[in-house]
Design an enzyme around this catalytic site. Sequence first.
Site, short mmCIF file in Angstrom:
data_model
loop_
_atom_site.label_atom_id
_atom_site.label_comp_id
_atom_site.label_asym_id
_atom_site.label_seq_id
_atom_site.Cartn_x
_atom_site.Cartn_y
_atom_site.Cartn_z
NE ARG A 92 -1.36 2.15 3.10
CZ ARG A 92 -0.39 2.88 3.65
NH1 ARG A 92 0.21 3.84 2.98
NH2 ARG A 92 0.00 2.65 4.90
N PRO A 136 17.86 13.21 8.07
CG PRO A 136 19.98 12.50 7.40
CD PRO A 136 18.84 13.38 6.99
CG HIS A 138 15.88 18.68 10.59
ND1 HIS A 138 15.86 19.53 11.67
CD2 HIS A 138 17.11 18.74 10.07
CE1 HIS A 138 17.06 20.12 11.78
NE2 HIS A 138 17.83 19.65 10.82
N GLY A 139 12.68 15.16 11.53
CA GLY A 139 11.57 14.27 11.18
C GLY A 139 10.24 14.94 11.44
CB ALA A 244 -0.08 10.47 1.94
CD GLU A 365 2.23 9.91 4.77
OE1 GLU A 365 1.76 11.05 4.86
OE2 GLU A 365 2.71 9.44 3.73
N GLY A 366 3.40 11.61 10.06
CA GLY A 366 3.02 12.22 11.34
C GLY A 366 2.83 11.13 12.37
CG PHE A 385 3.33 21.58 16.98
CD1 PHE A 385 3.59 20.39 16.33
CD2 PHE A 385 2.03 22.05 16.99
CE1 PHE A 385 2.59 19.67 15.72
CE2 PHE A 385 1.01 21.35 16.38
CZ PHE A 385 1.29 20.16 15.75
#
Length: 386
Positions: A92, A136, A138-139, A244, A365-366, A385
């Site tokens: 998927r 690497p 920063h996610g 997405a 995706e968070g 945040f």
Amino acid sequence: MTPVDLLDLDSLLDDEERQIRSVVRRLVDDRVRPHVADWYERGQVPARELAREFGRLGLLGMHLTGYGCAGSTAVAYGLACLELEAGDSGVRSLVSVQGSLAMYAIWRYGSEEQKQRWLPAMATGEAIGCFGLTEPDHGSDPASMATRARRDGDDWLLHGGKMWITNAPVADVAVIWARAEEGVSGFAVPLDTPGVSVREIRRKMSLRASLTGEIALDDVRLPADALLPGAAGLKAPLSCLTEARHGIVWGALGAARDCLETTLAYAGTRTQFGRPLAGFQLTQAKLADMAVEWQKGFLLALHLGRLADAGRLRPEQVSVGKLNNVREALAIARQCRTILGANGVSGEYPIMRHANNLESVLTYEGTSEIHQLVIGQRLTGLSAFA
Ligand SMILES: Cc1cc2nc3c(=O)[nH]c(=O)nc-3n(C[C@H](O)[C@H](O)[C@H](O)COP(=O)(O)OP(=O)(O)OC[C@H]3O[C@@H](n4cnc5c(N)ncnc54)[C@H](O)[C@@H]3O)c2cc1C
């Protein structure tokens, strides 16, 4: 209708939606199910072959219009994601990244030339795309991205690196997000451009039937027309993520349904203490709770899909769906695992594979925490945040 569909939620779908779902279910039964345990174990997947087959069925960029895309509804796309993920979350992911991230970014923010160049080939699966936002260092906080874009005459120079990029090892084009003087900007980067190198990330214990890579960008020189002209600022990649995530809200239900169906069949035939596991009250309590959660998740997905089709879906509403449905799907997979006992950890059954996959789905995706913060901000008016 599956045994899990206690409430006859099928009756909420129209004929076309049911038909699309059957076609994708058959494809998954024929092309994914017989092989996926082996792909998973070897950490390999015939991504190009699958992309072409999915393209032939119109599953790539399915909810987009024009440029060879099928122009289906958001609900039909969601149902396709559900069926694909009943096969495997990695499979998927191939479709989601291609359609909702890479193609959507070009479709929504690209120039007419970029759309003509990439979208028809991506819709057939001849070209594969990926989406490079995470780095690497920063996610969850992409606003701090370190990848830079600077002008050099008419050209652009890109420098930096992207990490954990689905499809990158087989992709022809990457949508790369980089910080320019004007703010966060998007670029369609052919991966054979000098200065680009891709390394496959090995030893994943999750999403093993999906190819993931690291993209290094070493002063990559791109012509002016590589810039996605419509994408201004971080809200552009975030809007792609909203697309997405809607697919994931549905997809996670597919993994959970496959776990539940496998477990119902197993518990009906496996006998201990002289009776099938399904006949024990404790087992039935688990099965009932899981089926109830699945039904709630489906109603939620359908509601969000109908909002999307009405053009009214807001990002924090998608966060509600992603948070709930992935969290509950993972809980269902783990609970099903207990009912299969030792067989629950065996690759002969799909449960542990789904559970392991859902660990990635929970994070990408968070993460769940980020979706809680999005919902919390909406509820309180306060951003927690930073
Ligand atoms: C298999 C796989 C495929 C992926 N594919 C892609 C892809 O195609 N393209 C792409 O761009 N990325 C992709 N990703 C990356 C994914 O989106 C990131 O992993 C995700 O955004 C989280 O970032 P991180 O891993 O750096 O975790 P971090 O951001 O370091 O977070 C670590 C933990 O801290 C928590 N945390 C962070 N900030 C806060 C806060 N403010 N408050 C509370 N808790 C917080 C997080 O929720 C998490 O639990 C993929 C990841 C995986 C595992």
